[in-house]
Design an enzyme around this catalytic site. Structure first.
Site, PDB file in Angstrom:
ATOM      1  N   ARG A  45       1.125  -1.078  -0.250  1.00  0.00           N
ATOM      2  CA  ARG A  45       0.164   0.081  -0.162  1.00  0.00           C
ATOM      3  C   ARG A  45       1.206   0.910   0.206  1.00  0.00           C
ATOM      4  O   ARG A  45       1.072   1.901   1.128  1.00  0.00           O
ATOM      5  CB  ARG A  45      -0.862  -0.290   1.869  1.00  0.00           C
ATOM      6  CG  ARG A  45      -2.015  -1.288   1.287  1.00  0.00           C
ATOM      7  CD  ARG A  45      -2.648  -1.395   2.004  1.00  0.00           C
ATOM      8  NE  ARG A  45      -2.191  -2.174   3.238  1.00  0.00           N
ATOM      9  CZ  ARG A  45      -2.550  -2.098   4.783  1.00  0.00           C
ATOM     10  NH1 ARG A  45      -4.050  -2.944   4.617  1.00  0.00           N
ATOM     11  NH2 ARG A  45      -1.643  -2.879   5.652  1.00  0.00           N
ATOM     12  N   ASP A  47       2.260   5.346  -0.625  1.00  0.00           N
ATOM     13  CA  ASP A  47       2.503   6.399   0.196  1.00  0.00           C
ATOM     14  C   ASP A  47       1.427   7.135  -0.800  1.00  0.00           C
ATOM     15  O   ASP A  47       1.444   7.225  -1.532  1.00  0.00           O
ATOM     16  CB  ASP A  47       3.098   6.828   1.249  1.00  0.00           C
ATOM     17  CG  ASP A  47       3.051   6.103   2.488  1.00  0.00           C
ATOM     18  OD1 ASP A  47       1.452   5.848   2.891  1.00  0.00           O
ATOM     19  OD2 ASP A  47       3.770   6.796   3.298  1.00  0.00           O
ATOM     20  N   ARG A 192      11.966   5.017   3.257  1.00  0.00           N
ATOM     21  CA  ARG A 192      12.007   6.609   2.873  1.00  0.00           C
ATOM     22  C   ARG A 192      12.833   6.782   4.349  1.00  0.00           C
ATOM     23  O   ARG A 192      14.035   7.827   4.530  1.00  0.00           O
ATOM     24  CB  ARG A 192      11.177   7.885   3.708  1.00  0.00           C
ATOM     25  CG  ARG A 192      10.052   7.603   1.527  1.00  0.00           C
ATOM     26  CD  ARG A 192       9.161   7.934   2.108  1.00  0.00           C
ATOM     27  NE  ARG A 192       8.209   8.821   2.165  1.00  0.00           N
ATOM     28  CZ  ARG A 192       7.479   9.188   2.513  1.00  0.00           C
ATOM     29  NH1 ARG A 192       6.358   8.925   2.491  1.00  0.00           N
ATOM     30  NH2 ARG A 192       6.739  10.911   3.663  1.00  0.00           N
TER      31      ARG A 192
END
Lengths: 243, 243
Positions: A45, A47, A192
């Protein structure tokens, strides 16, 4: 199906009330094509703002469309920032997320002397030199099986934060630095945060030798901020050959 | 200065009342940086949606900014789809447009099996096979000095439509066909009309041998439509070495 999208104008993969999402656009087009209310399940999923070159989704349809026509039919209806790449028939028990063996992500940083207007939607612009050899040494310490609490978002609700990284490569070219990582799973925002940690090493505010202790501390507060989504692309999802 | 821009969200190069243009954004930022009302002159007035990797502009400023700082200062203020690449000092008589010897443009066509979401802003999507050898043969007939009325927009007001093309190359890769052309000048929409003509040849609706006669006819109605702007990029502008 394997799909690609430019995440810039999507509020992420997963359907959300009144927001433009990848799942939402796929389900809207599948409804038009098949007449069925199809639910689409993705391998990851992603972002808001995160891209994909090789996201995998599964769904069930009884439409009488030959397998080799699916990609063509969908691409005629999908918006220009979302494309179907490959369609395959799978066993009815197949699940794009639960059955994934590993996923590969790539984080791209524009470090050129001047910003590149043509890749700006797909790379994060960071001015200043990065020490690639130190970043590579740090990346090596992330490989293998660890509790990655240090690299997980405070918003992560997962209890088990042990994951295995099979790949964590740092490459550099004249215009950019590219971090490619593959693993059996990634915590919320993990790639990230990991890219941000490697940038801290590249800038000299952390040394590669500190990495094992920082990971072992399981303390998200020990490291810097999460890098922005635009540099991140989901590159590949791998399944067992019999799936 | 040499500049680059993603033309997607610009209403072209030239200033227009209440529209977002490259000239307008440059002049706005230069006003902030220098305090002066600077007028920017471009080598070519690219249309709405057309990109540039090597547009050249000139302007006059009395700001006490060292030459080597200009690029850095402007890039901190410019929007992300417009970047300064190189700054050079020139003689006060220099004119980016009138003194250009030749310009090079590139038209990119996405012919991949599936559309590429990541290059969609910079390539025109055309489904179906193109015969590259025939396109190359047709391109060869365009080289040299001709009256290019056949390849000029009906809106063109230029009386003299004689131009010289030094380059007209057609290349192909697995995902695209690229037309690169250089000449001493291009009429309004000429590169996009030329790309459309070569696509007609690639699709077999015209033969390469018809090209000389079609050019000689000076009849815009003999050929197909102008291809859309998103595939077009101004690549380079060349000046005499002493300029």
């Amino acid at each position: 199906m394997t799909i690609a999208y430019d995440g810039t104008d999507f509020a992420g993969f997963q359907s959300q009330q009144s927001q433009r999402t990848v799942q939402g656009e796929l389900e809207r087009v599948l409804k038009k094509v098949t007449g069925e209310s199809v639910i689409v399940y993705g391998a990851g999923r992603t972002d808001a703002g995160v891209h994909a070159k090789g996201q995998v989704v599964h769904f069930t349809s009884e439409a009488m469309i030959p397998l080799e026509k699916w990609v063509w039919v969908l691409n005629h209806m999908l918006p220009r920032d979302l494309a179907a790449l490959v369609a395959e028939e799978v066993h009815e028990s197949f699940h794009a997320r639960y059955h994934a063996c590993w996923k590969r992500y790539r984080y791209e940083i524009d470090t050129g002397r001047v910003p590149d207007v043509f890749t700006r939607r797909y790379r994060t612009r960071l001015a200043g030199e990065l020490d690639i050899l130190k970043m590579q040494e740090a990346a090596h310490h992330l490989l293998g099986t660890h509790d990655f609490t240090t690299l997980s978002s405070a918003k992560s609700t997962k209890k088990n934060r042990v994951r295995t990284l099979y790949q964590c490569d740092v490459e550099s070219t004249a215009t950019g630095v590219f971090i490619t990582t593959a693993g059996d799973g990634f915590l919320y925002n993990m790639v990230r945060i990991m890219a941000g940690l490697l940038v801290q090493v590249g800038r000299g505010s952390l040394t590669p030798k500190q990495i094992p202790e920082i990971i072992a501390s399981r303390d998200r507060g020990r490291i810097g901020k999460t890098l922005p989504p635009e540099g991140l692309t989901m590159v590949e999802v791998s399944y067992q050959p019999w799936e």
